[in-house]
Design a protein around this motif. Structure first.
Motif, PDB file in Angstrom:
ATOM      1  N   GLN A  70       0.842  -1.200   0.000  1.00 35.67           N
ATOM      2  CA  GLN A  70       0.000   0.000   0.000  1.00 35.67           C
ATOM      3  C   GLN A  70       0.876   1.249   0.000  1.00 35.67           C
ATOM      4  OE1 GLN A  70      -1.996   1.430   3.722  1.00 35.67           O
ATOM      5  NE2 GLN A  70      -3.852   0.753   2.669  1.00 35.67           N
ATOM      6  N   ASN A  71       0.434   2.283  -0.726  1.00 33.05           N
ATOM      7  CA  ASN A  71       1.162   3.547  -0.724  1.00 33.05           C
ATOM      8  C   ASN A  71       1.337   4.058   0.702  1.00 33.05           C
ATOM      9  OD1 ASN A  71       1.685   4.420  -3.536  1.00 33.05           O
ATOM     10  ND2 ASN A  71      -0.540   4.308  -3.738  1.00 33.05           N
ATOM     11  N   ILE A  72       2.541   4.551   1.011  1.00 36.00           N
ATOM     12  CA  ILE A  72       2.762   5.153   2.325  1.00 36.00           C
ATOM     13  C   ILE A  72       2.102   6.525   2.330  1.00 36.00           C
ATOM     14  CG2 ILE A  72       4.505   6.024   3.923  1.00 36.00           C
ATOM     15  CD1 ILE A  72       6.430   3.934   2.821  1.00 36.00           C
ATOM     16  N   PRO A  73       1.127   6.751   3.226  1.00 39.13           N
ATOM     17  CA  PRO A  73       0.391   8.017   3.193  1.00 39.13           C
ATOM     18  C   PRO A  73       0.993   9.081   4.118  1.00 39.13           C
ATOM     19  CG  PRO A  73      -0.692   6.504   4.680  1.00 39.13           C
ATOM     20  CD  PRO A  73       0.521   5.791   4.163  1.00 39.13           C
ATOM     21  N   CYS A  74       0.743  10.324   3.800  1.00 41.71           N
ATOM     22  CA  CYS A  74       1.073  11.460   4.654  1.00 41.71           C
ATOM     23  C   CYS A  74      -0.215  12.176   5.041  1.00 41.71           C
ATOM     24  CB  CYS A  74       1.982  12.453   3.933  1.00 41.71           C
ATOM     25  SG  CYS A  74       3.749  12.094   4.049  1.00 41.71           S
ATOM     26  N   PHE A  92       8.530  24.708  -0.876  1.00 37.73           N
ATOM     27  CA  PHE A  92       7.884  23.416  -1.106  1.00 37.73           C
ATOM     28  C   PHE A  92       8.273  22.430  -0.009  1.00 37.73           C
ATOM     29  CE2 PHE A  92      12.055  22.840  -2.868  1.00 37.73           C
ATOM     30  CZ  PHE A  92      12.364  21.510  -2.608  1.00 37.73           C
ATOM     31  N   ILE A  93       7.425  21.424   0.179  1.00 37.45           N
ATOM     32  CA  ILE A  93       7.720  20.283   1.045  1.00 37.45           C
ATOM     33  C   ILE A  93       7.221  19.036   0.315  1.00 37.45           C
ATOM     34  CG2 ILE A  93       7.645  21.528   3.243  1.00 37.45           C
ATOM     35  CD1 ILE A  93       4.791  20.608   3.636  1.00 37.45           C
ATOM     36  N   TYR A  94       7.742  17.860   0.688  1.00 43.45           N
ATOM     37  CA  TYR A  94       7.333  16.625   0.022  1.00 43.45           C
ATOM     38  C   TYR A  94       7.139  15.522   1.055  1.00 43.45           C
ATOM     39  CZ  TYR A  94      12.336  15.644   0.456  1.00 43.45           C
ATOM     40  OH  TYR A  94      13.606  15.459   0.933  1.00 43.45           O
ATOM     41  N   CYS A  95       6.320  14.543   0.682  1.00 42.42           N
ATOM     42  CA  CYS A  95       5.995  13.423   1.564  1.00 42.42           C
ATOM     43  C   CYS A  95       7.114  12.393   1.494  1.00 42.42           C
ATOM     44  CB  CYS A  95       4.670  12.796   1.148  1.00 42.42           C
ATOM     45  SG  CYS A  95       4.165  11.373   2.159  1.00 42.42           S
ATOM     46  N   THR A  96       7.651  12.015   2.661  1.00 42.25           N
ATOM     47  CA  THR A  96       8.726  11.038   2.735  1.00 42.25           C
ATOM     48  C   THR A  96       8.466  10.109   3.915  1.00 42.25           C
ATOM     49  OG1 THR A  96      11.131  10.763   2.846  1.00 42.25           O
ATOM     50  CG2 THR A  96      10.169  12.538   4.155  1.00 42.25           C
ATOM     51  N   THR A  97       9.427   9.248   4.244  1.00 45.44           N
ATOM     52  CA  THR A  97       9.262   8.334   5.367  1.00 45.44           C
ATOM     53  C   THR A  97      10.603   8.009   5.984  1.00 45.44           C
ATOM     54  OG1 THR A  97       8.367   6.179   6.067  1.00 45.44           O
ATOM     55  CG2 THR A  97       9.402   6.281   3.903  1.00 45.44           C
ATOM     56  N   LYS A  98      10.598   7.665   7.272  1.00 47.79           N
ATOM     57  CA  LYS A  98      11.820   7.253   7.961  1.00 47.79           C
ATOM     58  C   LYS A  98      11.789   5.781   8.359  1.00 47.79           C
ATOM     59  CE  LYS A  98      12.990  11.786   9.924  1.00 47.79           C
ATOM     60  NZ  LYS A  98      13.187  12.577  11.171  1.00 47.79           N
ATOM     61  N   ASP A  99      10.570   5.234   8.549  1.00 48.41           N
ATOM     62  CA  ASP A  99      10.454   3.855   9.012  1.00 48.41           C
ATOM     63  C   ASP A  99       9.841   2.908   7.989  1.00 48.41           C
ATOM     64  OD1 ASP A  99       7.835   4.710   8.991  1.00 48.41           O
ATOM     65  OD2 ASP A  99       7.516   4.475  11.154  1.00 48.41           O
ATOM     66  N   GLU A 100       9.635   3.395   6.751  1.00 51.49           N
ATOM     67  CA  GLU A 100       9.050   2.588   5.675  1.00 51.49           C
ATOM     68  C   GLU A 100       7.599   2.198   5.956  1.00 51.49           C
ATOM     69  OE1 GLU A 100      10.764   2.330   2.979  1.00 51.49           O
ATOM     70  OE2 GLU A 100      12.607   3.114   3.853  1.00 51.49           O
ATOM     71  N   ASN A 108       5.240   4.818   7.965  1.00 49.92           N
ATOM     72  CA  ASN A 108       4.461   6.032   8.161  1.00 49.92           C
ATOM     73  C   ASN A 108       5.097   7.192   7.398  1.00 49.92           C
ATOM     74  OD1 ASN A 108       2.636   4.859  10.273  1.00 49.92           O
ATOM     75  ND2 ASN A 108       4.565   4.684  11.383  1.00 49.92           N
ATOM     76  N   GLY A 109       4.252   7.988   6.771  1.00 51.88           N
ATOM     77  CA  GLY A 109       4.746   9.120   6.003  1.00 51.88           C
ATOM     78  C   GLY A 109       4.820  10.386   6.841  1.00 51.88           C
ATOM     79  N   GLU A 110       5.707  11.289   6.443  1.00 54.62           N
ATOM     80  CA  GLU A 110       5.832  12.591   7.093  1.00 54.62           C
ATOM     81  C   GLU A 110       6.353  13.590   6.081  1.00 54.62           C
ATOM     82  OE1 GLU A 110      10.205  12.527   9.103  1.00 54.62           O
ATOM     83  OE2 GLU A 110       8.639  11.456  10.199  1.00 54.62           O
ATOM     84  N   TRP A 111       6.110  14.869   6.352  1.00 57.21           N
ATOM     85  CA  TRP A 111       6.550  15.908   5.430  1.00 57.21           C
ATOM     86  C   TRP A 111       8.029  16.219   5.650  1.00 57.21           C
ATOM     87  CZ3 TRP A 111       3.718  16.777   1.378  1.00 57.21           C
ATOM     88  CH2 TRP A 111       2.347  16.494   1.437  1.00 57.21           C
ATOM     89  N   SER A 112       8.699  16.583   4.580  1.00 59.54           N
ATOM     90  CA  SER A 112      10.149  16.741   4.600  1.00 59.54           C
ATOM     91  C   SER A 112      10.635  17.852   5.522  1.00 59.54           C
ATOM     92  CB  SER A 112      10.668  17.013   3.179  1.00 59.54           C
ATOM     93  OG  SER A 112      10.043  18.167   2.628  1.00 59.54           O
ATOM     94  N   GLY A 113       9.797  18.780   5.864  1.00 56.48           N
ATOM     95  CA  GLY A 113      10.203  19.880   6.742  1.00 56.48           C
ATOM     96  C   GLY A 113       9.018  20.742   7.101  1.00 56.48           C
TER      97      GLY A 113
END
Length: 293
Positions: free
Chosen positions: A45-49, A89-97, A99-104
């Motif tokens: 499933q896509n990792i959501p933010c 700009f900010i982008y959706c990323t992840t640290k734990d593969e 949960n998603g979070e915004w880059s800043g």
């Protein structure tokens, strides 16, 4: 996998930007009278933010978007009369593969006019505020290029009156420098009359000589060169001919001396050992050289 046997196991994983829903491993096992894989097939499933944050006096490009997943990008703009402070700009990323979070953090919109003009540039130096908006209370720090010393305070501040604090520093050529070194059996490329701290020199050796160390040296703040100025030494291919040439000349000299001592002239059947000049033809009936070996 092409063949699977009883007890075999398979492990599932997802591509970048997706998270695994379900167990990541299944086994081939007996179930009643048959053999089957344990559990259910997992899904990716896509990792959501979460929706990106809104900002006062501005907006972002995802206002009418409902889903934000790994890789989604939103950009911010400010209302008229306001200036954007921070990345736009900010982008959706992840640290734990998972949960998603915004880059800043989202940027801010500050009312135009509550800021200082671009900090003054200085010759042979720069400041730390490249590409920023300088609101009241912010500061920048100046530094000089190699070979120059900063004169004055390094930091200036944007005051409530929307002016930078005085005075603006400047860069002066460092008083310390390096003397031009003397290079034996070589030369310095692009020779200068003097070298300031941070400047470098390159040494080239004369034909038949090679560098003992690195070709480059840099002038230090204390007036020394680091690493030490390169030295040109005779190459191994030049030492041998020089030695052989010297030995050959010496041997030839000795050989000629010996031959000169043992050559004699024969006159009337007698050998005259000290005969630097041959006898006259009128005094001899027959002449010949004879060497005693």
């Amino acid at each position: 996998m092409t063949d699977a046997f009883l007890g075999s196991a398979v492990t599932y994983s997802c591509n970048e930007g997706y998270r695994l829903i379900g167990k990541d491993q299944r086994r081939c096992e007996i179930s009643g009278k048959t053999v089957r894989w344990s559990g259910d097939v997992p899904i990716c499933q896509n990792i959501p933010c979460l929706p990106p944050p809104d900002i006062p006096h501005g907006r972002h490009s995802g206002t009418f978007t409902s889903d934000f997943v790994y890789g989604s990008v939103v950009t911010y703009r400010c209302d008229k009369g306001y200036t954007l402070v921070g990345e736009d700009f900010i982008y959706c990323t992840t640290k734990d593969e998972k949960n998603g979070e915004w880059s800043g953090p989202a940027p801010e919109c500050q009312k135009t006019g509550k800021q200082c003009s671009y900090p003054p540039a200085i010759a042979n130096g720069k400041h730390s505020g490249q590409g920023r908006v300088f609101t009241i209370g912010t500061s920048v720090t100046y530094s000089c290029d190699p070979g120059y010393t900063l004169m004055g305070r390094a930091q200036i501040n944007c005051t409530a009156s929307k002016f930078w604090t005085d005075p603006i520093p400047h860069c002066k050529v460092s008083s310390a420098g390096c003397r031009v070194p003397e290079v034996w059996h070589g030369k310095i490329s692009d020779l200068k009359p003097a070298y300031s701290p941070g400047e470098t020199l390159l040494v080239e050796c004369d034909p038949g000589y090679t560098l003992k160390s690195t070709q480059e040296a840099q002038c230090q703040d204390d007036g020394t060169w680091a690493p030490a100025v390169p030295i040109c030494e005779p190459g191994s291919h030049t030492i041998v001919p020089q030695v052989l040439g010297t030995l050959g000349a010496a041997l030839l000299f000795v050989l000629l001396a010996v031959i000169g001592r043992i050559i004699c002239w024969k006159k009337d059947g007698k050998c005259h050992a000290n005969a630097n000049t041959p006898p006259n033809a009128a005094d001899t009936t027959k002449q010949e050289f004879s060497s005693v070996l």
